[in-house]
Scaffold this motif. Structure first.
Motif, PDB file in Angstrom:
ATOM      1  N   UNK A 120       0.807  -1.232   0.000  1.00 33.96           N
ATOM      2  CA  UNK A 120       0.000   0.000   0.000  1.00 33.96           C
ATOM      3  C   UNK A 120       0.831   1.268   0.000  1.00 33.96           C
ATOM      4  N   UNK A 121       1.998   1.244   0.668  1.00 37.11           N
ATOM      5  CA  UNK A 121       2.863   2.416   0.655  1.00 37.11           C
ATOM      6  C   UNK A 121       3.410   2.692  -0.732  1.00 37.11           C
ATOM      7  N   UNK A 148       9.674  16.742  -3.620  1.00 36.45           N
ATOM      8  CA  UNK A 148       8.388  16.051  -3.719  1.00 36.45           C
ATOM      9  C   UNK A 148       8.516  14.611  -3.251  1.00 36.45           C
ATOM     10  N   UNK A 149       9.592  13.937  -3.668  1.00 35.89           N
ATOM     11  CA  UNK A 149       9.803  12.542  -3.269  1.00 35.89           C
ATOM     12  C   UNK A 149       9.928  12.426  -1.753  1.00 35.89           C
ATOM     13  N   UNK A 174       7.637  10.945   3.518  1.00 38.43           N
ATOM     14  CA  UNK A 174       7.212  11.365   4.865  1.00 38.43           C
ATOM     15  C   UNK A 174       5.722  11.100   5.073  1.00 38.43           C
ATOM     16  N   UNK A 175       4.932  11.355   4.037  1.00 37.58           N
ATOM     17  CA  UNK A 175       3.504  11.091   4.127  1.00 37.58           C
ATOM     18  C   UNK A 175       3.244   9.604   4.366  1.00 37.58           C
ATOM     19  N   UNK A 176       3.955   8.775   3.608  1.00 32.25           N
ATOM     20  CA  UNK A 176       3.768   7.325   3.731  1.00 32.25           C
ATOM     21  C   UNK A 176       4.188   6.842   5.118  1.00 32.25           C
ATOM     22  N   UNK A 234       2.241   4.903   8.849  1.00 29.59           N
ATOM     23  CA  UNK A 234       2.724   3.658   9.422  1.00 29.59           C
ATOM     24  C   UNK A 234       3.127   2.634   8.384  1.00 29.59           C
ATOM     25  N   UNK A 235       3.432   3.108   7.150  1.00 32.05           N
ATOM     26  CA  UNK A 235       3.799   2.201   6.077  1.00 32.05           C
ATOM     27  C   UNK A 235       5.286   2.287   5.803  1.00 32.05           C
TER      28      UNK A 235
END
Length: 240
Positions: free
Chosen positions: A97-98, A226-227, A232-234, A238-239
């Motif tokens: 999912x990540x 952006x990467x 960081x978002x992922x 918790x992924x």
């Protein structure tokens, strides 16, 4: 081989049909250039007709009104974006999912950089005087994009729920958004739906800043920025 009513082999366009498709494509290309040069209000059927050496009557046979032209533009843009996002996401296994979220975010940026005018038209300010058809192809494709991102976030929710607020109720969200989510993804919780909106905000916000020229003066490598934001978002979900 089947033959259509005009006497042509089914699936094979006549010369007249090819010319009509090419002219329609040129009209939309010029409209996007008008958008880039003068903003949403600059799109003009008569201006396009003058540039192409057509009469107003002739161009109106392709698009009877400016709204019809804008709707055609938006429909093509929405379909292109949805296809790019779906292709990138499906290239990553559902067991990751990540990775799928990262692919979705990267595809959004790559598509926007390749089609900046289209991005501005689809996600920019409302076009003065334009009335989109209710539940038309644009709404349907935008709903598809929203649904797929929400599905990706819902797949991450088992990992993210201990890191994210879990006290959201459906009443905290817009009724139209709630109705669409419940119709498309009935098993998604209100907290996961709210999280999808926050994920979208982070993915879209940085891309919009870059498309509008606000990132380059402060970031030497917008792609790396952006990467890093996507990673960081992922991690915040918790992924891995």
């Amino acid at each position: 081989m089947s033959i259509d009513e005009s006497g042509h082999a089914a699936g094979v366009m006549s010369r007249r049909e090819r010319l009509r498709v090419e002219t329609s494509r040129e009209i939309k290309t010029i409209a996007l250039r008008q958008l880039a040069e003068g903003g949403p209000g600059a799109i003009s059927l008569r201006g396009i007709a003058r540039e192409m050496g057509m009469t107003a009557r002739a161009i109106y046979s392709y698009f009877p009104t400016r709204d019809d032209l804008i709707t055609a533009l938006m429909s093509g843009i929405a379909a292109s974006l949805a296809q790019a996002l779906t292709t990138a996401t499906n290239a990553v296994p559902a067991t990751d999912p990540g990775g799928r979220l990262l692919a979705w975010g990267q595809a959004l940026r790559q598509w926007a950089l390749a089609h900046p005018e289209s991005f501005r038209l689809f996600y920019g300010r409302p076009i003065p005087g334009y009335q989109p058809p209710v539940d038309g192809p644009v709404d349907q494709t935008a709903r598809r994009v929203c649904r797929e991102l929400t599905r990706l976030v819902a797949a991450a929710w088992p990992h993210a729920r201990h890191l994210q607020p879990d006290d959201t109720s459906w009443s905290d969200l817009h009724p139209e958004y709630v109705a669409k989510i419940q119709a498309d993804l009935p098993n998604v919780s209100p907290a996961a739906a709210a999280l999808a909106l926050r994920v979208w905000g982070r993915m879209h916000g940085l891309v919009a800043l870059e498309i509008d020229g606000h990132i380059h003066p402060v970031a030497g490598n917008p792609a790396a920025l952006h990467h890093a934001e996507m990673l960081d978002l992922i991690r915040s979900l918790g992924l891995a």
